[in-house]
Motif scaffolding. Structure first.
Motif, short mmCIF file in Angstrom:
data_model
loop_
_atom_site.label_atom_id
_atom_site.label_comp_id
_atom_site.label_asym_id
_atom_site.label_seq_id
_atom_site.Cartn_x
_atom_site.Cartn_y
_atom_site.Cartn_z
N GLU A 12 0.81 -1.21 0.00
CA GLU A 12 0.00 0.00 0.00
C GLU A 12 0.85 1.27 0.00
OE1 GLU A 12 -3.63 0.28 2.41
OE2 GLU A 12 -3.06 -1.66 3.26
N THR A 53 -0.27 3.91 -2.40
CA THR A 53 -1.68 4.33 -2.42
C THR A 53 -2.12 5.04 -1.14
OG1 THR A 53 -2.39 2.15 -1.60
CG2 THR A 53 -2.33 2.49 -4.01
N LEU A 81 -4.98 8.75 0.98
CA LEU A 81 -5.80 7.97 0.06
C LEU A 81 -6.27 8.81 -1.13
CD1 LEU A 81 -7.93 5.90 2.61
CD2 LEU A 81 -5.92 5.15 1.34
N TYR A 96 -12.30 7.44 7.16
CA TYR A 96 -10.91 7.00 7.03
C TYR A 96 -10.44 6.23 8.28
CZ TYR A 96 -11.22 10.61 3.47
OH TYR A 96 -11.62 11.38 2.40
N TYR A 114 -9.07 1.24 0.14
CA TYR A 114 -9.37 1.21 1.57
C TYR A 114 -9.26 -0.24 2.07
CZ TYR A 114 -11.66 2.91 5.85
OH TYR A 114 -11.95 3.28 7.15
N TYR A 171 -6.69 4.68 8.76
CA TYR A 171 -5.63 5.41 8.08
C TYR A 171 -5.37 6.77 8.73
CZ TYR A 171 -5.94 2.04 4.28
OH TYR A 171 -5.92 0.89 3.53
#
Length: 494
Positions: A324, A327, A335, A349, A373, A378
């Protein structure tokens, strides 16, 4: 129009452009270049190097308006304001409060200027009643103003509860257990917002539960940093539980709106010579210091939680799987969507994938789930807590949302407030500042200031832009300037 912005500010403004066609470019002495443009198909940005500091670069950009209206209508929509009309707009929300002698704070000036309609910024100031100290905070909302409004009304109650000594905390808990009104914890200033009854009851129950848990918890040695962290993060947790609670099988859309919107916050607690600042997001706190040579120095206490902060970016990337890494932070946003990398609220989030699928997507649509996601949360609401011991050379503290810092630097802010202080002490109309309120003085100079003074044409144009354009040029601005008592700080015990 040509306006100067810093790196991060420019990129953010360009990405918000909807009704404008623009081009932007920059050439710096070190050959690190930047160019960007947009058209009906999207935004294109080209950079030779990724800037690491919002204070390293300045950009000049020109915006070209495209409108379906006649030239006469276009000119009238951008009509200039008179000096009196400018003054009226700038001074609408200004406020001043002076304190009795005997503390480190003499007074404060505050003001707000809206860009969003309604404004998404809020502010709060209060004196602690069961302990000593003054609380001051600025809150910058996004995705609507609901979260920022709730924080401004509720956060100080959580903080003052965490500051209570054990005997006072037990007294407060006992009053709640006996169905009596608990003691007043703080006294607010210039507070004009009231919650509706059903939401007020929900918030009251959450706070009473928090008091019960504080009372039953172990009482270690008091730690101010821990107290501020606990207050901020517990309130954020309550925003989540209140949003997910169901009555008759239905979610409460009011509490859900608070949790789905978000806000960043910067809160200062001042108690004698002790200054603590809790910061979440991209607001800032700056102390104005007068040196021995009578020059001004800006002591920036906070560090923004955004993609200019490499430590913050690395922290977030390290908390998620390696696959990840490309991203989690995308297009300089979390994100690819959220600019601040820490915030309260913004539970889209933070919540698990199950909650996002079964609750959020069910009620609001699949588009509410951010791309990529995979491993939430996050986002965190954990504040950085900074301690600074005040000295007689520390003359004032400025708390402000990023709408101010996008326009002028911390040093410019400190010099403007310093000059304002000197001007107010001098006699004679020519030397006195136009605004008695320092926050208003900062707004006027941030929007209309040039190296030759205030440009009324520029200022009036920025204050008269229509709602569908103004957000591209300027953000909501909230400023509080707190003045310290140098004599008190000179003689107070270490």
């Amino acid at each position: 129009m040509v306006v100067i912005f810093r790196t991060r500010s420019l990129l953010r403004l360009l990405k918000r452009s909807v009704v404008l066609q623009w081009t932007a470019s920059c050439k710096h002495a070190n050959k690190r270049n930047f160019s960007a443009t947009n058209n009906n198909n999207g935004i294109y940005v080209r950079r030779a190097n990724n800037p690491t500091s919002q204070y390293e670069y300045k950009f000049e950009y020109r915006l070209y308006y495209r409108s379906s209206h006649s030239s006469k209508e276009s000119r009238s929509s951008y009509a200039k304001l008179s000096p009196q009309e400018v003054d009226s707009i700038l001074r609408t929300n200004e406020y001043n409060h002076e304190f009795s002698p005997g503390s480190s704070v003499k007074s404060y000036d505050s003001n707000q200027l809206a860009s969003n309609n309604p404004m998404e910024d809020t502010r709060a100031e209060a004196s602690c009643l069961q302990t000593t100290g003054l609380l001051v905070g600025v809150f910058d909302g996004h995705g609507g103003g609901a979260c920022a409004q709730v924080l401004a009304k509720r956060l100080f109650r959580y903080i003052t509860a965490c500051l209570l000594p054990p005997d006072k905390l037990e007294e407060c808990h006992q009053a709640i257990a006996d169905n009596k009104s608990p003691m007043e914890l703080y006294k607010s200033y210039n507070d004009k917002v009231q919650f509706v009854d059903d939401v007020r009851d929900i918030y009251r129950k959450s706070f009473e539960q928090f008091i019960e848990e504080l009372s039953s918890a172990d009482k270690p040695h008091f730690d101010m940093t821990k107290a501020l962290e606990t207050a901020v993060m517990r309130l954020d947790e309550d925003l989540s539980s209140e949003a997910l609670a169901r009555v008759d099988g239905k979610i409460n859309l009011k509490t859900m709106a608070v949790a789905m919107s978000g806000a960043v916050a910067c809160v200062a607690h001042i108690d004698g010579p002790h200054l603590h600042v809790a910061n979440v997001g991209d607001c800032n706190a700056v102390v104005g210091v007068r040196t021995e040579t009578n020059s001004w120095v800006a002591k920036k206490l906070t560090t923004e939680h955004n993609t200019d902060n490499r430590d913050e970016v690395e922290r977030i990337i390290s908390e998620h799987p390696y696959n990840e890494s490309n991203t989690v932070i995308k297009m300089e946003r979390l994100l690819g969507q959220l600019a601040p990398l820490r915030a309260l609220g913004d539970y889209r989030y933070k919540w698990s994938k199950e909650i996002m699928r079964n609750v959020v997507a069910k009620h609001f649509g699949d588009h509410m789930i951010a791309p990529n996601y995979y491993t939430p949360p996050y986002l965190t609401s954990r504040p950085d807590v900074i301690y600074h011991r005040l000295t007689p050379r520390d003359k004032f503290l400025v708390l402000a949302t990023d709408g101010l810092w996008d326009c002028i630097s911390p040093l410019q802010v400190v010099r403007l407030v310093g000059e304002h202080m000197s001007g107010k002490r001098k006699e004679g109309l020519k030397t006195k500042p136009k605004d008695t309120n320092a926050a208003t003085h900062l707004m006027r100079n941030a929007l209309g200031g040039t190296e030759y003074g205030i440009d009324h044409g520029k200022l009036s144009q920025l204050l008269s832009l229509p709602d569908d354009v103004v957000r591209v040029f300027r953000d909501d601005i909230t400023i509080t300037v707190i003045y310290f008592d140098s004599e008190y700080l000179r003689h107070c015990p270490v």
